[in-house]
Design an enzyme around this catalytic site. Structure first.
Site, PDB file in Angstrom:
ATOM      1  N   SER A 163       3.514  -7.796   5.009  1.00  0.00           N
ATOM      2  CA  SER A 163       3.164  -7.972   3.682  1.00  0.00           C
ATOM      3  C   SER A 163       2.465  -9.591   3.857  1.00  0.00           C
ATOM      4  CB  SER A 163       4.000  -7.985   2.635  1.00  0.00           C
ATOM      5  OG  SER A 163       4.735  -6.996   2.629  1.00  0.00           O
ATOM      6  N   GLN A 182      -1.290  -5.511  -3.431  1.00  0.00           N
ATOM      7  CA  GLN A 182      -0.985  -6.176  -2.353  1.00  0.00           C
ATOM      8  C   GLN A 182      -1.562  -5.930  -1.009  1.00  0.00           C
ATOM      9  OE1 GLN A 182       2.522  -4.732   0.575  1.00  0.00           O
ATOM     10  NE2 GLN A 182       3.615  -6.139  -0.879  1.00  0.00           N
ATOM     11  N   ASP A 226       7.467  -3.345  -2.985  1.00  0.00           N
ATOM     12  CA  ASP A 226       7.299  -3.464  -1.885  1.00  0.00           C
ATOM     13  C   ASP A 226       7.927  -2.643  -0.876  1.00  0.00           C
ATOM     14  OD1 ASP A 226       6.138  -5.283   0.053  1.00  0.00           O
ATOM     15  OD2 ASP A 226       7.811  -6.187   0.671  1.00  0.00           O
TER      16      ASP A 226
END
Length: 305
Positions: A230, A280, A206
């Site tokens: 996110s 993502q 991430d």
């Protein structure tokens, strides 16, 4: 502990407070929100602690629902959805101050023989030894690091080296393709527990993925014109690996529209073997009036990367 890698292992070592309930620390940071990779990594630890050790995780799917608050513990509640002959499924809900901030579903698979194929890497890249660390690259451009960045660099558990030169001005950004690649590895040994390596890589996944969305919009370093969060995160683990050995994180963004950008990542070892696939979606909004929860307008999702 002074080594950031040791601190990461400690951060991933959750306290079990009931059969299916775990508590994770959330360090008091100057960040506005808890780092999303931390929540994802801790949630996967909680799921893994309730499974048989011979079944490594093969996939996870997660949603960031609310921003977490630094310095406040996070409780992870695990639901044992299924224990089959080959597959195990777990669902994890992360709760902070009585509110759900994140949920994750993870599937674990007992290894078995099968056929093999993979597409080759899309381009040849220099090795990590031939590239500067991101800290050295920033320090060289700025003629030194501001104190806040110096403190952040000392806490960073991963060595990050960008394959392509960082762009520093809007003119350099103009016309750039939405692609990025970085070499990464933990800055110190992580031990021999495969679950720790999987969860550490989940943490790292991430860190730079939304770079690919931002590259055509603004320089990656310097003042940011967009709030980033996110929204969801998915990973597929194909082969065993160690997160304290170099891996290449190749990232691209096929589309960004409507305030959301999609990013895809492929993680390779030094031999070019595909280890992990990542997808993502992130929220990007121009900075505007801020709410107390750290979001813009009526937005409520997300953990910034």
């Amino acid at each position: 502990m002074t080594n950031p890698a040791e601190k990461l292992v400690d951060l991933l070592d959750l306290e079990q407070i009931e059969v299916n309930i775990f508590r994770g620390r959330s360090p008091q940071e100057s960040l506005q929100r808890v780092f999303g990779g931390q929540v994802a990594g801790q949630a996967l630890v909680a799921a893994g602690r309730t499974t048989e050790g011979d079944r490594p995780v093969h996939s996870l799917h997660a949603y960031f629902l609310r921003p977490g608050r630094p310095g406040v513990p996070i409780v992870y509640q695990v639901e044992r959805v299924r224990d089959g002959r080959s597959f195990t499924t777990r669902r994890v809900v992360a709760v902070q101050q009585g509110r759900t901030i994140f949920n994750l579903t993870a599937s674990f698979h007992k290894p078995e023989p099968g056929f093999d194929h993979q597409l080759p890497m899309r381009r040849a890249v220099p090795g990590p030894e031939d590239l500067p660390t991101v800290v050295d690259e920033v320090r060289e451009h700025l003629g030194g690091l501001p104190e806040a960045l110096e403190r952040m660099a000392r806490r960073q558990p991963f060595d990050i080296r960008y394959v392509d030169r960082l762009r520093w001005t809007p003119d350099e950004v103009e016309g750039a393709e939405p692609r990025s690649a970085v070499w990464m590895r933990a800055v110190g040994p992580l031990g021999d527990d495969p679950l720790v390596h999987t969860c550490a890589l989940t943490y790292a996944s991430d860190m730079t993925l939304l770079d690919a969305v931002r590259i055509p919009i603004e320089p990656l370093w310097g003042p940011r014109g967009f709030d980033m969060a996110s929204l969801d995160h998915a990973m597929w683990f194909h082969r065993p690996f160690r997160a304290d050995e170099w891996f290449l994180y190749d990232q691209e963004s096929p589309i960004a529209t409507g305030g959301r950008g999609l990013a895809q990542g492929r993680i390779y070892d030094r031999e070019g073997r595909l280890l992990v696939s990542v997808v993502q979606e992130g929220l990007l909004r121009p900075y505007g009036p801020r709410h107390m929860d750290g979001t813009n307008g009526d937005a409520t999702p997300g953990v910034t990367t």
